[in-house]
Design a protein around this motif. Sequence first.
Motif, mmCIF file in Angstrom:
data_model
loop_
_atom_site.group_PDB
_atom_site.id
_atom_site.type_symbol
_atom_site.label_atom_id
_atom_site.label_comp_id
_atom_site.label_asym_id
_atom_site.label_seq_id
_atom_site.Cartn_x
_atom_site.Cartn_y
_atom_site.Cartn_z
ATOM 1 N N ASN A 188 37.543 17.386 17.311
ATOM 2 C CA ASN A 188 38.451 16.317 17.774
ATOM 3 C C ASN A 188 39.818 16.896 18.130
ATOM 4 O OD1 ASN A 188 38.807 13.603 18.411
ATOM 5 N ND2 ASN A 188 39.754 13.131 16.446
ATOM 6 N N VAL A 189 39.812 18.002 18.837
ATOM 7 C CA VAL A 189 41.016 18.798 19.064
ATOM 8 C C VAL A 189 42.102 18.029 19.808
ATOM 9 C CG1 VAL A 189 41.901 20.824 20.307
ATOM 10 C CG2 VAL A 189 39.826 21.019 18.914
ATOM 11 N N ILE A 190 41.764 17.413 20.934
ATOM 12 C CA ILE A 190 42.783 16.772 21.764
ATOM 13 C C ILE A 190 43.453 15.614 21.035
ATOM 14 C CG2 ILE A 190 43.127 15.373 23.835
ATOM 15 C CD1 ILE A 190 41.215 17.256 25.298
ATOM 16 N N SER A 191 42.666 14.753 20.423
ATOM 17 C CA SER A 191 43.251 13.627 19.692
ATOM 18 C C SER A 191 44.114 14.098 18.531
ATOM 19 C CB SER A 191 42.152 12.696 19.174
ATOM 20 O OG SER A 191 41.518 12.028 20.236
ATOM 21 N N THR A 192 43.660 15.116 17.847
ATOM 22 C CA THR A 192 44.426 15.646 16.715
ATOM 23 C C THR A 192 45.778 16.179 17.178
ATOM 24 O OG1 THR A 192 42.397 16.214 15.522
ATOM 25 C CG2 THR A 192 44.420 17.316 14.830
ATOM 26 N N ILE A 193 45.773 16.906 18.269
ATOM 27 C CA ILE A 193 47.032 17.443 18.800
ATOM 28 C C ILE A 193 47.975 16.305 19.196
ATOM 29 C CG2 ILE A 193 48.039 18.646 20.784
ATOM 30 C CD1 ILE A 193 45.579 20.552 20.627
#
Length: 293
Positions: A219-224
């Motif tokens: 969930n890289v983009i949302s986490t960033i």
Amino acid sequence: MKSELSRRSALKNIVAGTAALGVSAALPAFALAEYKNTMLKGNVNHSVCRWCFGNVDLDKLCVEAKKIGIKAIDLVGPGDWATLKKHGLDSSLCNGAELGIDDGWNEPKFHADLIKRYTEMIPKVAEAGYKQLICFSGTKRGKDNETGWKNCVDGLKQVLPIAEKYNVVLVMELLNSKVNHKDYQCDNTPWGVELCKRLGSENFKLLYDIYHMQIDEGNVISTIKNNFQYISHYHTAGVPGRHELDENQELFYPAIIKAIISTGFKGYLAQEFLPSKKDIFKSLNDAVMICDV
């Protein structure tokens, strides 16, 4: 993994004032690559981690990095700063104060040594004109999250006033504990963000390592996008394997970098992949171009 053991060794053995990643004359020489003018867009400040190209002379790495459009070398200590300055390159994230990845701020028995080392190193970083210095939580060694947070706060609060005085940011790296760094405590974004909140200082931030966090939480983009205010630095590498950002790995880096840019990020994005192809500088050039959105 062998690659991670190499990084552990490099970080653990660094001594302030010593270039820990020297090159033996017996190592093969890499031909200087010739690149066309890539016309980078200017939206990303590109960097590259020294340890990933540790078998290349630092002068040569600097020359090649500048050709590609890279502005900084990542994870170098004071012994290498003069070389970077000679080539007009920044030190995007300094090291040399840490005891290693395993022995970090979550363990009180290391506090005295860490406080001494960071107290001495922070002014050196500032005097050299640099802004960031890496740190690590350390492994859990049986500690629960609450104990880890408390211990980190107790220790870091003793050096944060110095970091604030010299305008240096202490940057704790998020590392995966599933594959590479078993038992590492700061192995997910929520843990690191909670530590940032408890410390309450703009001089303590996180290094969001995209490779590591894809492995541990995804969930890289949302986490960033949800936590960008706590992040001051990014690392890249292909998943799985920590190699090139090519078609053999699962992350789509252009979308990730666009998400980072959308948060207003103005810091450095450092390539931290281990080249697996013969032309290592072409691999580096390709990675920069993939991330230059």
